[in-house]
Design a protein around this motif. Structure first.
Motif, short mmCIF file in Angstrom:
data_model
loop_
_atom_site.label_atom_id
_atom_site.label_comp_id
_atom_site.label_asym_id
_atom_site.label_seq_id
_atom_site.Cartn_x
_atom_site.Cartn_y
_atom_site.Cartn_z
N ASN A 2 -3.27 -15.09 -14.37
CA ASN A 2 -4.61 -15.48 -13.95
C ASN A 2 -4.88 -15.28 -12.46
O ASN A 2 -5.30 -16.19 -11.77
CB ASN A 2 -4.91 -16.93 -14.32
CG ASN A 2 -4.84 -17.16 -15.80
OD1 ASN A 2 -5.04 -16.23 -16.56
ND2 ASN A 2 -4.55 -18.36 -16.20
N GLY A 3 -4.63 -14.09 -11.94
CA GLY A 3 -4.94 -13.79 -10.56
C GLY A 3 -3.84 -14.13 -9.58
O GLY A 3 -4.00 -13.92 -8.39
N TYR A 4 -2.73 -14.66 -10.04
CA TYR A 4 -1.61 -14.98 -9.17
C TYR A 4 -0.56 -13.87 -9.23
O TYR A 4 -0.31 -13.32 -10.30
CB TYR A 4 -0.96 -16.31 -9.56
CG TYR A 4 -1.77 -17.51 -9.16
CD1 TYR A 4 -1.56 -18.13 -7.94
CD2 TYR A 4 -2.76 -18.01 -9.98
CE1 TYR A 4 -2.30 -19.23 -7.56
CE2 TYR A 4 -3.51 -19.10 -9.62
CZ TYR A 4 -3.28 -19.71 -8.40
OH TYR A 4 -4.03 -20.79 -8.02
N LEU A 15 7.38 -17.01 -4.44
CA LEU A 15 6.15 -17.79 -4.43
C LEU A 15 5.05 -17.01 -5.10
O LEU A 15 5.11 -15.79 -5.22
CB LEU A 15 5.76 -18.19 -3.01
CG LEU A 15 5.67 -17.10 -1.95
CD1 LEU A 15 4.25 -16.62 -1.84
CD2 LEU A 15 6.13 -17.68 -0.65
N ALA A 16 4.04 -17.72 -5.56
CA ALA A 16 2.89 -17.11 -6.21
C ALA A 16 1.68 -17.24 -5.28
O ALA A 16 1.42 -18.30 -4.73
CB ALA A 16 2.60 -17.79 -7.53
N ILE A 17 0.97 -16.13 -5.14
CA ILE A 17 -0.21 -16.10 -4.27
C ILE A 17 -1.42 -15.74 -5.12
O ILE A 17 -1.38 -14.81 -5.91
CB ILE A 17 -0.01 -15.07 -3.14
CG1 ILE A 17 1.13 -15.51 -2.24
CG2 ILE A 17 -1.29 -14.88 -2.34
CD1 ILE A 17 1.47 -14.54 -1.15
N ASN A 18 -2.49 -16.48 -4.93
CA ASN A 18 -3.74 -16.20 -5.62
C ASN A 18 -4.39 -15.00 -4.95
O ASN A 18 -4.80 -15.06 -3.79
CB ASN A 18 -4.67 -17.41 -5.55
CG ASN A 18 -5.91 -17.24 -6.36
OD1 ASN A 18 -6.31 -16.16 -6.71
ND2 ASN A 18 -6.54 -18.37 -6.67
N ASN A 50 6.74 -2.99 1.22
CA ASN A 50 5.90 -2.26 2.18
C ASN A 50 4.43 -2.51 1.87
O ASN A 50 4.07 -3.07 0.83
CB ASN A 50 6.24 -0.77 2.19
CG ASN A 50 5.98 -0.09 0.86
OD1 ASN A 50 5.22 -0.58 0.04
ND2 ASN A 50 6.63 1.02 0.65
N LEU A 51 3.58 -2.09 2.75
CA LEU A 51 2.15 -2.37 2.66
C LEU A 51 1.56 -1.82 1.37
O LEU A 51 0.79 -2.50 0.68
CB LEU A 51 1.44 -1.78 3.88
CG LEU A 51 -0.02 -2.10 4.07
CD1 LEU A 51 -0.23 -3.59 4.20
CD2 LEU A 51 -0.56 -1.38 5.29
N GLU A 52 1.93 -0.62 1.00
CA GLU A 52 1.38 0.00 -0.21
C GLU A 52 1.78 -0.76 -1.48
O GLU A 52 0.94 -1.01 -2.35
CB GLU A 52 1.85 1.44 -0.31
CG GLU A 52 1.27 2.18 -1.50
CD GLU A 52 1.72 3.62 -1.56
OE1 GLU A 52 1.44 4.26 -2.58
OE2 GLU A 52 2.35 4.11 -0.62
N ALA A 53 3.03 -1.16 -1.58
CA ALA A 53 3.50 -1.87 -2.77
C ALA A 53 2.82 -3.23 -2.91
O ALA A 53 2.43 -3.62 -4.01
CB ALA A 53 5.02 -2.04 -2.71
N LEU A 58 -1.39 -6.75 -5.59
CA LEU A 58 -2.58 -7.60 -5.47
C LEU A 58 -3.77 -7.00 -6.21
O LEU A 58 -4.56 -7.71 -6.80
CB LEU A 58 -2.92 -7.82 -4.00
CG LEU A 58 -1.96 -8.72 -3.23
CD1 LEU A 58 -2.27 -8.65 -1.74
CD2 LEU A 58 -2.01 -10.14 -3.73
N ALA A 59 -3.88 -5.67 -6.18
CA ALA A 59 -5.00 -5.01 -6.84
C ALA A 59 -4.93 -5.15 -8.35
O ALA A 59 -5.96 -5.19 -9.03
CB ALA A 59 -5.04 -3.54 -6.45
N HIS A 60 -3.74 -5.24 -8.90
CA HIS A 60 -3.56 -5.33 -10.35
C HIS A 60 -3.63 -6.77 -10.87
O HIS A 60 -3.50 -6.99 -12.06
CB HIS A 60 -2.26 -4.69 -10.78
CG HIS A 60 -2.23 -3.20 -10.59
ND1 HIS A 60 -3.30 -2.46 -10.21
CD2 HIS A 60 -1.22 -2.32 -10.73
CE1 HIS A 60 -2.98 -1.20 -10.12
NE2 HIS A 60 -1.71 -1.08 -10.42
N ALA A 61 -3.84 -7.71 -9.99
CA ALA A 61 -3.87 -9.12 -10.40
C ALA A 61 -5.18 -9.47 -11.06
O ALA A 61 -6.18 -8.92 -10.86
CB ALA A 61 -3.66 -10.03 -9.20
#
Length: 61
Positions: A2-4, A15-18, A50-53, A58-61
């Motif tokens: 759900n977005g995490y 850790l999980a980030i929203n 790295n920044l791309e990964a 985050l984009a696929h969340a």
């Protein structure tokens, strides 16, 4: 989740980030192996990757 998105910190903690609360992501202190994720009014956490990964996760969340 759900977005995490789960990330691992430099210390090895998980850790999980929203993803909806992320303001921006930047490279951390001149290394390509860590990224700083800024969220919720200036708080940030440093995660492995790295920044791309990190941006793809985050984009696929």
């Amino acid at each position: 989740m759900n977005g995490y998105v789960s990330f691992e910190t430099l210390d090895g903690d998980v850790l999980a980030i929203n993803a909806d609360r992320v303001s921006f992501v930047r490279r951390y202190r001149g290394t390509d192996q860590a990224s700083a994720i800024n969220f919720e009014k200036g708080n940030y956490v440093v995660v492995k990757g790295n920044l791309e990964a990190v941006m793809q996760e985050l984009a696929h969340a």
